[in-house]
Design a protein around this motif. Structure first.
Motif, mmCIF file in Angstrom:
data_model
loop_
_atom_site.group_PDB
_atom_site.id
_atom_site.type_symbol
_atom_site.label_atom_id
_atom_site.label_comp_id
_atom_site.label_asym_id
_atom_site.label_seq_id
_atom_site.Cartn_x
_atom_site.Cartn_y
_atom_site.Cartn_z
ATOM 1 N N GLY A 7 0.805 -1.226 0.000
ATOM 2 C CA GLY A 7 0.000 0.000 0.000
ATOM 3 C C GLY A 7 0.830 1.265 0.000
ATOM 4 O O GLY A 7 2.029 1.246 -0.278
ATOM 5 N N SER A 8 0.176 2.360 0.365
ATOM 6 C CA SER A 8 0.833 3.661 0.222
ATOM 7 C C SER A 8 1.760 3.992 1.380
ATOM 8 O O SER A 8 2.579 4.890 1.282
ATOM 9 C CB SER A 8 -0.223 4.764 0.079
ATOM 10 O OG SER A 8 -1.002 4.844 1.251
ATOM 11 N N GLN A 9 1.658 3.274 2.511
ATOM 12 C CA GLN A 9 2.447 3.725 3.660
ATOM 13 C C GLN A 9 3.049 2.623 4.531
ATOM 14 O O GLN A 9 3.843 2.914 5.414
ATOM 15 C CB GLN A 9 1.588 4.630 4.534
ATOM 16 C CG GLN A 9 0.411 3.912 5.122
ATOM 17 C CD GLN A 9 -0.749 4.836 5.469
ATOM 18 O OE1 GLN A 9 -0.802 5.964 5.011
ATOM 19 N NE2 GLN A 9 -1.662 4.363 6.273
ATOM 20 N N TRP A 57 -8.271 -1.432 1.018
ATOM 21 C CA TRP A 57 -9.446 -1.635 0.165
ATOM 22 C C TRP A 57 -9.242 -1.127 -1.267
ATOM 23 O O TRP A 57 -9.762 -1.708 -2.216
ATOM 24 C CB TRP A 57 -10.693 -1.030 0.794
ATOM 25 C CG TRP A 57 -11.911 -1.483 0.061
ATOM 26 C CD1 TRP A 57 -12.695 -0.732 -0.765
ATOM 27 C CD2 TRP A 57 -12.455 -2.818 0.017
ATOM 28 N NE1 TRP A 57 -13.705 -1.503 -1.305
ATOM 29 C CE2 TRP A 57 -13.575 -2.793 -0.836
ATOM 30 C CE3 TRP A 57 -12.097 -4.027 0.622
ATOM 31 C CZ2 TRP A 57 -14.349 -3.929 -1.103
ATOM 32 C CZ3 TRP A 57 -12.864 -5.152 0.357
ATOM 33 C CH2 TRP A 57 -13.974 -5.095 -0.499
ATOM 34 N N ASN A 58 -8.478 -0.042 -1.440
ATOM 35 C CA ASN A 58 -8.233 0.411 -2.820
ATOM 36 C C ASN A 58 -7.493 -0.670 -3.594
ATOM 37 O O ASN A 58 -7.862 -1.009 -4.727
ATOM 38 C CB ASN A 58 -7.404 1.701 -2.836
ATOM 39 C CG ASN A 58 -8.191 2.885 -2.347
ATOM 40 O OD1 ASN A 58 -9.049 3.394 -3.054
ATOM 41 N ND2 ASN A 58 -7.926 3.312 -1.122
ATOM 42 N N SER A 59 -6.453 -1.210 -2.997
ATOM 43 C CA SER A 59 -5.675 -2.261 -3.671
ATOM 44 C C SER A 59 -6.578 -3.462 -3.950
ATOM 45 O O SER A 59 -6.487 -4.088 -5.010
ATOM 46 C CB SER A 59 -4.498 -2.705 -2.803
ATOM 47 O OG SER A 59 -3.603 -1.636 -2.655
ATOM 48 N N THR A 60 -7.435 -3.793 -3.006
ATOM 49 C CA THR A 60 -8.314 -4.948 -3.181
ATOM 50 C C THR A 60 -9.232 -4.743 -4.382
ATOM 51 O O THR A 60 -9.362 -5.619 -5.240
ATOM 52 C CB THR A 60 -9.150 -5.157 -1.891
ATOM 53 O OG1 THR A 60 -8.244 -5.390 -0.824
ATOM 54 C CG2 THR A 60 -10.103 -6.319 -2.009
ATOM 55 N N MET A 61 -9.871 -3.567 -4.461
ATOM 56 C CA MET A 61 -10.791 -3.316 -5.583
ATOM 57 C C MET A 61 -10.022 -3.268 -6.908
ATOM 58 O O MET A 61 -10.511 -3.727 -7.940
ATOM 59 C CB MET A 61 -11.550 -2.009 -5.378
ATOM 60 C CG MET A 61 -12.642 -2.086 -4.335
ATOM 61 S SD MET A 61 -13.950 -3.281 -4.730
ATOM 62 C CE MET A 61 -14.946 -2.345 -5.865
ATOM 63 N N GLU A 62 -8.821 -2.698 -6.876
ATOM 64 C CA GLU A 62 -8.028 -2.628 -8.106
ATOM 65 C C GLU A 62 -7.680 -4.040 -8.588
ATOM 66 O O GLU A 62 -7.767 -4.356 -9.772
ATOM 67 C CB GLU A 62 -6.758 -1.796 -7.857
ATOM 68 C CG GLU A 62 -7.053 -0.309 -7.692
ATOM 69 C CD GLU A 62 -5.991 0.506 -6.952
ATOM 70 O OE1 GLU A 62 -6.282 1.644 -6.573
ATOM 71 O OE2 GLU A 62 -4.876 -0.004 -6.744
ATOM 72 N N SER A 63 -7.320 -4.886 -7.645
ATOM 73 C CA SER A 63 -6.941 -6.259 -7.990
ATOM 74 C C SER A 63 -8.154 -7.050 -8.500
ATOM 75 O O SER A 63 -8.104 -7.696 -9.551
ATOM 76 C CB SER A 63 -6.371 -6.931 -6.735
ATOM 77 O OG SER A 63 -5.745 -8.125 -7.030
ATOM 78 N N TRP A 87 7.477 3.400 -4.570
ATOM 79 C CA TRP A 87 6.152 3.640 -5.187
ATOM 80 C C TRP A 87 6.162 3.121 -6.622
ATOM 81 O O TRP A 87 7.050 3.456 -7.403
ATOM 82 C CB TRP A 87 5.849 5.141 -5.175
ATOM 83 C CG TRP A 87 4.431 5.460 -5.530
ATOM 84 C CD1 TRP A 87 3.952 5.783 -6.758
ATOM 85 C CD2 TRP A 87 3.298 5.479 -4.656
ATOM 86 N NE1 TRP A 87 2.584 5.998 -6.703
ATOM 87 C CE2 TRP A 87 2.169 5.829 -5.415
ATOM 88 C CE3 TRP A 87 3.138 5.225 -3.281
ATOM 89 C CZ2 TRP A 87 0.890 5.937 -4.853
ATOM 90 C CZ3 TRP A 87 1.868 5.339 -2.744
ATOM 91 C CH2 TRP A 87 0.764 5.694 -3.528
ATOM 92 N N ALA A 88 5.176 2.323 -6.975
ATOM 93 C CA ALA A 88 5.115 1.754 -8.333
ATOM 94 C C ALA A 88 3.811 2.176 -9.011
ATOM 95 O O ALA A 88 2.841 2.506 -8.324
ATOM 96 C CB ALA A 88 5.163 0.230 -8.241
ATOM 97 N N PRO A 89 3.763 2.148 -10.324
ATOM 98 C CA PRO A 89 2.494 2.444 -11.015
ATOM 99 C C PRO A 89 1.568 1.224 -10.920
ATOM 100 O O PRO A 89 1.521 0.383 -11.808
ATOM 101 C CB PRO A 89 2.952 2.722 -12.456
ATOM 102 C CG PRO A 89 4.268 2.045 -12.601
ATOM 103 C CD PRO A 89 4.874 1.888 -11.254
HETATM 104 N N1 UDP Z 1 -0.373 2.706 -4.709
HETATM 105 C C1 UDP Z 1 0.335 2.905 -5.877
HETATM 106 N N2 UDP Z 1 1.637 2.543 -5.896
HETATM 107 C C2 UDP Z 1 2.286 2.010 -4.836
HETATM 108 C C3 UDP Z 1 1.551 1.797 -3.646
HETATM 109 C C4 UDP Z 1 0.217 2.145 -3.614
HETATM 110 O O1 UDP Z 1 -0.209 3.393 -6.881
HETATM 111 O O2 UDP Z 1 3.470 1.699 -4.931
HETATM 112 C C5 UDP Z 1 -1.804 3.086 -4.668
HETATM 113 C C6 UDP Z 1 -2.695 1.901 -4.933
HETATM 114 O O3 UDP Z 1 -2.951 1.762 -6.309
HETATM 115 C C7 UDP Z 1 -3.937 2.233 -4.120
HETATM 116 C C8 UDP Z 1 -3.411 3.103 -2.980
HETATM 117 O O4 UDP Z 1 -2.122 3.534 -3.368
HETATM 118 O O5 UDP Z 1 -4.837 2.994 -4.898
HETATM 119 C C9 UDP Z 1 -3.288 2.343 -1.683
HETATM 120 O O6 UDP Z 1 -4.536 2.312 -1.063
HETATM 121 P P1 UDP Z 1 -4.989 1.087 -0.173
HETATM 122 O O7 UDP Z 1 -6.375 1.376 0.283
HETATM 123 O O8 UDP Z 1 -4.799 -0.176 -0.887
HETATM 124 O O9 UDP Z 1 -3.979 1.061 1.033
HETATM 125 P P2 UDP Z 1 -3.456 2.179 2.065
HETATM 126 O O10 UDP Z 1 -2.323 2.848 1.403
HETATM 127 O O11 UDP Z 1 -4.609 3.096 2.339
HETATM 128 O O12 UDP Z 1 -3.025 1.364 3.236
#
Ligand code: UDP
Length: 507
Positions: A304-306, A390-396, A369-371
């Motif tokens: 994820g993002s953090q 949840w964002n990653s889950t929906m994307e996947s 950070w990756a695309p």
């Molecule tokens: N994301 C991305 N590149 C990365 C890591 C994360 O583009 O290297 C984006 C990912 O596509 C998603 C979001 O960051 O849209 C992460 O949101 P998520 O709800 O999955 O996790 P969170 O970062 O809130 O824990």
């Protein structure tokens, strides 16, 4: 005046504001709020304002937010709340600091109220509604005080959101000596486990600062007019049924909030980037690397993002990955306990690992950070080792990519449980940051999930079915409307009707 109207030269500034949105200050909340604002505007032509702290407003500006979205600043000073100076966002914060940021966000209540008063003064009437993040439930009081209504937007799925809300309101782990517990709102068969709770949740007893913050906020959310939920009716019938019963209010599932190209199979030839955050590798390079591999053969790994994992788990993950022989893209960050902004050091991985993986394009390590959307939408990506944000889950799921779960914080443990038990599209590798993994287990799980036959094949079929439902939900062709489009229509009718009711009462 507490707030600053950006784009003051824009003629749209003269227009009224129909909806005010208030996301929590984290990447995974800001981006779906922005996408929701766009979706509502396209459906209705409404002018929408997103209010947030100055740095987050700047971040939203960088995402090329369109001119019909007004970005409004609310003053905030993290240092007043014991956060490092300049902190307005969860990025690079420890779990304890994220807790403090959640608590400190209450200081946005007065500025939000003043902002609403300013809007009312300017346009002679309140906006139709406030759409607030479920972490900022006090927005309900602001809506009441300014003669509008509050809608909660849950940026998680229905199951995960309900589990999170019910956990904080009931603290069921304190009512048993067992490691397993039931959660009010869920049937008896759904057993939850303390290992699904992150450190602050495990410690919560009702008298700690986070419980004392979350309980009144979530109780306020239950007083809202209704809930928007980032999910799809057909993929979460169970979770939605439970959430509707628990909140006793309308719940409109309006997902997926993803770029159209991603849902139309146009992806691998063009970039679908929606987040303007410079990845260390260009989307084109990633796509070229993926082009060299076979269909569904690549494992993508990201937390994820953090988030990141411990140094010893990072080592075992690398060894297991190497021994599995599967191609992979891995987004790596300094392990826990190191400065998240520091450069990645090769000693955090087995000796010579990166060189060996570079040979024959066996693995691609991407720093920080990756695309992600380009990677998940490429046909070579077959499996996602994910923290189950949840964002990653929906994307996947929107791409039919099955999941190896490693939930870390927030409601991720519940998402992972739902993906395993209800959807059958995931296997959990481990949980949290304290547990140790073994390289042998990593190898076994990767091999099992990535298998074309057996359990791996079954998970793939289920993930593809879910992808079909997700795509169908946003279909909008003539009379053929997907469930999420209909839900958004229903939401708009409902808030427009309350407005009429309110004007009758005040007349
Ligand atoms: N994301 C991305 N590149 C990365 C890591 C994360 O583009 O290297 C984006 C990912 O596509 C998603 C979001 O960051 O849209 C992460 O949101 P998520 O709800 O999955 O996790 P969170 O970062 O809130 O824990």
């Amino acid at each position: 005046m507490w707030f600053v109207l950006k784009r003051s030269m824009d003629p749209n500034d003269e227009q009224k504001i129909d909806i005010v949105m208030l996301p929590f200050m984290a990447h995974g909340h800001l981006i779906p709020f922005l996408a929701l604002a766009n979706q509502i505007h396209h459906l209705t032509g409404f002018n929408i304002a997103i209010a947030n702290t100055p740095l987050n407003i700047h971040y939203l500006h960088q995402q090329n937010s369109p001119p019909w979205i007004h970005l409004l600043e609310l003053p905030f000073n993290g240092a007043d709340h014991g956060l490092p100076p300049g902190t307005e966002h969860t990025e690079n914060l420890s779990l304890n600091q994220i807790g403090k940021l959640i608590i400190s966000s209450a200081s946005l209540k007065t500025p939000l109220h003043d902002l609403l008063l300013g809007i009312i003064k300017k346009q002679g009437k309140p906006p139709l509604c406030i759409i607030s993040d479920f972490l900022l439930g006090w927005a309900v009081d602001v809506a009441d005080a300014t003669n509008t209504v509050n809608i909660v937007f849950a940026t998680g799925g229905a199951y995960g959101t309900l589990a999170y809300v019910s956990f904080w309101l009931n603290l069921p782990h304190r009512k048993t000596d067992d490691e397993e517990f039931n959660l009010p709102g869920f049937p008896q068969r759904c057993k939850f486990h303390v290992t699904q709770l992150h450190g602050l949740m495990r410690k919560a007893d009702g008298n700690d600062p986070l419980s004392m913050c979350m309980q009144p906020r979530l109780s306020c959310c239950l007083q809202s007019f209704g809930w928007l939920c980032y999910t799809v009716e057909e993929i979460e019938p169970f979770g939605l049924d439970l959430l509707r019963k628990y909140t006793n209010s309308p719940v409109w599932p309006i997902g997926p909030l993803l770029p159209k190209q991603l849902l139309n199979n146009l992806q691998s030839s063009s970039t679908v980037q929606r987040v303007r955050k410079s990845p260390r590798i260009s989307p084109e390079k990633c796509v070229q690397w993926l082009d060299m591999h076979g269909r569904d053969s690549v494992l993508y790994i990201s937390f994820g993002s953090q988030n990141t994992i411990s140094a010893s788990n990072m080592m075992d993950l690398a060894i297991g990955l190497e021994n599995s022989g599967k191609p992979f893209i891995w987004v790596i960050r300094p392990p826990l306990g190191h400065d998240p902004k520091a450069e990645f050091e090769s000693e955090w991985l087995p000796q010579g690992f990166e060189d060996r993986m570079n040979r024959n394009n066996r693995g691609l390590l991407v720093k920080n950070w990756a695309p992600q959307l380009e990677i998940l939408s490429h046909e070579s990506t077959g499996t996602f080792l994910s923290h189950c944000g949840w964002n990653s889950t929906m994307e996947s799921l929107s791409q039919g990519v099955k999941i190896i779960g490693w939930p870390i914080a927030a409601e991720q443990g519940y998402n992972s449980k739902m993906l395993v038990e209800e959807m059958g599209v995931a296997v959990e590798l481990t949980r949290g940051v304290q547990n140790s993994i073994s390289s042998k287990h990593v190898k076994e799980v990767i091999e099992m999930v990535m298998e074309k036959e057996g359990k791996g094949g079954d998970m793939k079929r289920k993930a593809e079915e879910i992808a079909q439902h997700i795509r169908a939900a946003v279909k909008d062709e003539g009379n053929e409307k997907g469930s999420s489009i209909k839900a958004l229509d229903d939401f708009v009718s409902a808030i427009t009707a309350t407005k009429q009711d309110r004007s009758v009462v005040s007349a």
